[in-house]
Scaffold this motif. Sequence first.
Motif, PDB file in Angstrom:
ATOM      1  N   THR A 241      -9.412   4.408  -4.141  1.00 14.91           N
ATOM      2  CA  THR A 241      -8.174   4.825  -4.812  1.00 14.91           C
ATOM      3  C   THR A 241      -7.075   5.117  -3.795  1.00 14.91           C
ATOM      4  OG1 THR A 241      -8.806   7.169  -4.798  1.00 14.91           O
ATOM      5  CG2 THR A 241      -9.485   5.827  -6.705  1.00 14.91           C
ATOM      6  N   ALA A 242      -7.450   5.195  -2.512  1.00 17.17           N
ATOM      7  CA  ALA A 242      -6.461   5.464  -1.464  1.00 17.17           C
ATOM      8  C   ALA A 242      -6.931   4.823  -0.164  1.00 17.17           C
ATOM      9  CB  ALA A 242      -6.266   6.968  -1.275  1.00 17.17           C
ATOM     10  N   VAL A 243      -5.975   4.510   0.713  1.00 16.62           N
ATOM     11  CA  VAL A 243      -6.286   3.934   2.029  1.00 16.62           C
ATOM     12  C   VAL A 243      -5.511   4.698   3.089  1.00 16.62           C
ATOM     13  CG1 VAL A 243      -6.298   1.878   3.478  1.00 16.62           C
ATOM     14  CG2 VAL A 243      -6.606   1.647   1.000  1.00 16.62           C
ATOM     15  N   PHE A 244      -6.235   5.210   4.075  1.00 15.79           N
ATOM     16  CA  PHE A 244      -5.648   5.851   5.242  1.00 15.79           C
ATOM     17  C   PHE A 244      -5.554   4.783   6.335  1.00 15.79           C
ATOM     18  CE2 PHE A 244      -6.815   8.597   9.131  1.00 15.79           C
ATOM     19  CZ  PHE A 244      -5.479   8.752   9.497  1.00 15.79           C
ATOM     20  N   CYS A 245      -4.342   4.444   6.742  1.00 12.50           N
ATOM     21  CA  CYS A 245      -4.125   3.347   7.690  1.00 12.50           C
ATOM     22  C   CYS A 245      -3.864   3.885   9.099  1.00 12.50           C
ATOM     23  CB  CYS A 245      -2.942   2.493   7.249  1.00 12.50           C
ATOM     24  SG  CYS A 245      -3.165   1.723   5.637  1.00 12.50           S
ATOM     25  N   PHE A 246      -4.353   3.167  10.087  1.00 13.58           N
ATOM     26  CA  PHE A 246      -4.211   3.589  11.478  1.00 13.58           C
ATOM     27  C   PHE A 246      -2.755   3.711  11.885  1.00 13.58           C
ATOM     28  CE2 PHE A 246      -3.726   2.536  15.982  1.00 13.58           C
ATOM     29  CZ  PHE A 246      -4.501   3.529  16.557  1.00 13.58           C
ATOM     30  N   ASN A 247      -1.906   2.809  11.398  1.00  9.85           N
ATOM     31  CA  ASN A 247      -0.477   2.915  11.716  1.00  9.85           C
ATOM     32  C   ASN A 247       0.356   2.321  10.585  1.00  9.85           C
ATOM     33  OD1 ASN A 247      -0.622   0.121  12.034  1.00  9.85           O
ATOM     34  ND2 ASN A 247      -0.434   0.167  14.261  1.00  9.85           N
ATOM     35  N   ASP A 248       1.659   2.412  10.721  1.00  6.73           N
ATOM     36  CA  ASP A 248       2.555   1.951   9.664  1.00  6.73           C
ATOM     37  C   ASP A 248       2.540   0.433   9.511  1.00  6.73           C
ATOM     38  OD1 ASP A 248       3.242   4.578   9.302  1.00  6.73           O
ATOM     39  OD2 ASP A 248       5.225   4.422  10.211  1.00  6.73           O
ATOM     40  N   GLN A 249       2.329  -0.295  10.631  1.00  3.42           N
ATOM     41  CA  GLN A 249       2.279  -1.759  10.525  1.00  3.42           C
ATOM     42  C   GLN A 249       1.106  -2.197   9.655  1.00  3.42           C
ATOM     43  OE1 GLN A 249       2.832  -0.008  13.364  1.00  3.42           O
ATOM     44  NE2 GLN A 249       3.791  -1.291  14.942  1.00  3.42           N
ATOM     45  N   ILE A 250      -0.060  -1.613   9.892  1.00  7.34           N
ATOM     46  CA  ILE A 250      -1.211  -1.933   9.052  1.00  7.34           C
ATOM     47  C   ILE A 250      -0.923  -1.548   7.608  1.00  7.34           C
ATOM     48  CG2 ILE A 250      -3.619  -1.320   8.543  1.00  7.34           C
ATOM     49  CD1 ILE A 250      -4.126  -1.175  11.534  1.00  7.34           C
ATOM     50  N   ALA A 251      -0.309  -0.384   7.408  1.00  5.07           N
ATOM     51  CA  ALA A 251       0.007   0.065   6.053  1.00  5.07           C
ATOM     52  C   ALA A 251       0.916  -0.940   5.340  1.00  5.07           C
ATOM     53  CB  ALA A 251       0.679   1.437   6.097  1.00  5.07           C
ATOM     54  N   MET A 252       1.881  -1.497   6.052  1.00  3.10           N
ATOM     55  CA  MET A 252       2.756  -2.489   5.442  1.00  3.10           C
ATOM     56  C   MET A 252       1.954  -3.701   4.975  1.00  3.10           C
ATOM     57  SD  MET A 252       6.266  -4.217   6.922  1.00  3.10           S
ATOM     58  CE  MET A 252       5.517  -4.827   8.448  1.00  3.10           C
ATOM     59  N   LEU A 263      -2.088  -5.157  -7.559  1.00  2.00           N
ATOM     60  CA  LEU A 263      -2.209  -3.701  -7.495  1.00  2.00           C
ATOM     61  C   LEU A 263      -0.861  -3.084  -7.145  1.00  2.00           C
ATOM     62  CD1 LEU A 263      -5.542  -3.485  -5.447  1.00  2.00           C
ATOM     63  CD2 LEU A 263      -5.260  -3.305  -7.935  1.00  2.00           C
ATOM     64  N   ARG A 264      -0.568  -1.962  -7.765  1.00  2.00           N
ATOM     65  CA  ARG A 264       0.694  -1.284  -7.526  1.00  2.00           C
ATOM     66  C   ARG A 264       0.471  -0.019  -6.708  1.00  2.00           C
ATOM     67  NH1 ARG A 264       2.547  -0.530 -13.548  1.00  2.00           N
ATOM     68  NH2 ARG A 264       0.304  -0.038 -13.599  1.00  2.00           N
ATOM     69  N   VAL A 265       1.417   0.241  -5.799  1.00  2.00           N
ATOM     70  CA  VAL A 265       1.413   1.460  -4.981  1.00  2.00           C
ATOM     71  C   VAL A 265       2.458   2.410  -5.575  1.00  2.00           C
ATOM     72  CG1 VAL A 265       1.814   2.388  -2.666  1.00  2.00           C
ATOM     73  CG2 VAL A 265       0.786   0.109  -2.923  1.00  2.00           C
ATOM     74  N   PRO A 266       2.102   3.661  -5.918  1.00  2.00           N
ATOM     75  CA  PRO A 266       0.799   4.297  -5.774  1.00  2.00           C
ATOM     76  C   PRO A 266      -0.014   4.320  -7.064  1.00  2.00           C
ATOM     77  CG  PRO A 266       2.418   5.964  -6.245  1.00  2.00           C
ATOM     78  CD  PRO A 266       3.143   4.649  -6.294  1.00  2.00           C
ATOM     79  N   ASP A 267       0.411   3.609  -8.106  1.00  2.00           N
ATOM     80  CA  ASP A 267      -0.269   3.694  -9.403  1.00  2.00           C
ATOM     81  C   ASP A 267      -1.750   3.329  -9.295  1.00  2.00           C
ATOM     82  OD1 ASP A 267       2.165   4.387 -10.405  1.00  2.00           O
ATOM     83  OD2 ASP A 267       2.606   2.429 -11.266  1.00  2.00           O
ATOM     84  N   ASP A 268      -2.029   2.239  -8.555  1.00  2.00           N
ATOM     85  CA  ASP A 268      -3.408   1.771  -8.436  1.00  2.00           C
ATOM     86  C   ASP A 268      -4.061   2.190  -7.122  1.00  2.00           C
ATOM     87  OD1 ASP A 268      -3.354   0.266 -10.924  1.00  2.00           O
ATOM     88  OD2 ASP A 268      -1.996  -1.107  -9.880  1.00  2.00           O
ATOM     89  N   VAL A 269      -3.264   2.350  -6.099  1.00  2.00           N
ATOM     90  CA  VAL A 269      -3.816   2.746  -4.801  1.00  2.00           C
ATOM     91  C   VAL A 269      -2.740   3.499  -4.020  1.00  2.00           C
ATOM     92  CG1 VAL A 269      -3.201   0.528  -3.716  1.00  2.00           C
ATOM     93  CG2 VAL A 269      -4.986   1.963  -2.688  1.00  2.00           C
ATOM     94  N   SER A 270      -3.126   4.631  -3.461  1.00  2.00           N
ATOM     95  CA  SER A 270      -2.231   5.397  -2.592  1.00  2.00           C
ATOM     96  C   SER A 270      -2.445   4.961  -1.146  1.00  2.00           C
ATOM     97  CB  SER A 270      -2.496   6.899  -2.733  1.00  2.00           C
ATOM     98  OG  SER A 270      -2.043   7.379  -3.982  1.00  2.00           O
ATOM     99  N   ILE A 271      -1.373   4.999  -0.363  1.00  2.00           N
ATOM    100  CA  ILE A 271      -1.451   4.539   1.027  1.00  2.00           C
ATOM    101  C   ILE A 271      -0.750   5.546   1.936  1.00  2.00           C
ATOM    102  CG2 ILE A 271      -0.798   2.711   2.657  1.00  2.00           C
ATOM    103  CD1 ILE A 271      -0.910   0.732   0.337  1.00  2.00           C
ATOM    104  N   VAL A 272      -1.420   5.859   3.064  1.00  2.00           N
ATOM    105  CA  VAL A 272      -0.846   6.728   4.092  1.00  2.00           C
ATOM    106  C   VAL A 272      -0.891   5.990   5.422  1.00  2.00           C
ATOM    107  CG1 VAL A 272      -1.078   8.900   5.367  1.00  2.00           C
ATOM    108  CG2 VAL A 272      -1.538   8.843   2.907  1.00  2.00           C
ATOM    109  N   GLY A 273       0.198   6.035   6.161  1.00  2.00           N
ATOM    110  CA  GLY A 273       0.251   5.424   7.491  1.00  2.00           C
ATOM    111  C   GLY A 273       0.355   6.476   8.581  1.00  2.00           C
ATOM    112  N   VAL A 274       0.613   6.017   9.798  1.00  2.00           N
ATOM    113  CA  VAL A 274       0.826   6.897  10.950  1.00  2.00           C
ATOM    114  C   VAL A 274       1.928   6.279  11.816  1.00  2.00           C
ATOM    115  CG1 VAL A 274      -0.184   7.929  13.033  1.00  2.00           C
ATOM    116  CG2 VAL A 274      -1.592   7.646  10.984  1.00  2.00           C
ATOM    117  N   ASP A 275       2.860   7.087  12.245  1.00  2.00           N
ATOM    118  CA  ASP A 275       3.938   6.769  13.199  1.00  2.00           C
ATOM    119  C   ASP A 275       5.303   7.151  12.657  1.00  2.00           C
ATOM    120  OD1 ASP A 275       2.573   5.865  15.437  1.00  2.00           O
ATOM    121  OD2 ASP A 275       2.625   3.764  14.816  1.00  2.00           O
ATOM    122  N   ASP A 276       5.550   6.949  11.348  1.00  2.00           N
ATOM    123  CA  ASP A 276       6.855   7.152  10.740  1.00  2.00           C
ATOM    124  C   ASP A 276       7.908   6.283  11.420  1.00  2.00           C
ATOM    125  OD1 ASP A 276       8.599   8.173   8.838  1.00  2.00           O
ATOM    126  OD2 ASP A 276       9.247   9.831  10.129  1.00  2.00           O
TER     127      ASP A 276
END
Length: 337
Positions: A241-252, A263-276
């Motif tokens: 239901t969620a994915v923790f990504c190593f960085n923002d590029q992977i998250a994209m 799949l829709r974000v965040p309705d179907d899956v939540s995503i968190v990145g790192v770096d901002d």
Amino acid sequence: MSGSSARPDIRDIAAAAGVSPTTVSHAISGARPVKESTRERVLDVARAMGYVPNRAAIALRRNRTGVVGFVGDRISSTPHAGRVLLGAQDQARERDTVLMVVESEADPELERQQLQMLLERGGVDGVIYARMSHEVVAVPDRLLNVPTVLVHATDPDRGYSSVVPDERQIGRIALKHLTALGHREIAMASTVDDTPARAGRELEWRRAFDAPEAQLVRVPSTAVGGREAAAALFSGTEMPTAVFCFNDQIAMGVYQGAAARGLRVPDDVSIVGVDDLEIIAAGLDPGLTTVALPHFQMGAWAMSALAAEMDDDKTGRTHAEFPCALVIRDSTAPPRR
């Protein structure tokens, strides 16, 4: 000086400020302590008279060049590198120091040549040795007797002063956010690069969940890698239901891979990145919730630590791990199931 075109010198300032030329010299150069009120009066008079100090003479008296080398490996291609540089430059300006920046493009031979140039031709007083992601490094031998501070890097064998992000704290705050929303099936899209950053973030993911290894995928740290991660994570019947990504590029890339599967974000899956990284995190639709790394603060800390080491070679070497901050946008929400 009235009506004269001659440039004022320290004797003129001393007469106007009512102090000795020696006091003026110390107040301007910082070579010796001066009472703060006296220093401010001297500097005010110097500014009013248009005095421009002879930096070359000051450097000669201090046995300093007033120049610090900044050696990076991917400055031109890493979006956050500018923030590290700005932080170092901010502190360098406070110390009347100039940064001389060189870019090795991750080429060891080019880096060797650049260090030779800095040390032999540039005559730098010290070096900030920066990697653009958290790594374990072997600092070149040329820097053995040069004051050196590491950014985004550590050298366990030689123990240089260093500053890095708190990688485990990154994992903790990202996962705490997702679990607070109610997520329990959280996958991790990590990197293939064997670095302290990967180790710290993965450790916190494993500590937080008794998840099957299939929920951990390692891919290149790019959007292409993120699409590969999405293909692996969203292909089965038991999707996270969620994915923790190593960085923002992977998250994209995970965004793109999710959309390709309807799949829709965040309705179907939540995503968190790192770096901002602003161009990614704020530019995605919806905006990406991510962990901001303190690049500016780390650059500033490095310059301050280097200045202390240059002023006193007996200063103990130190290591700092900087906490990071969660930036909440619209890519995370409670799970629908």
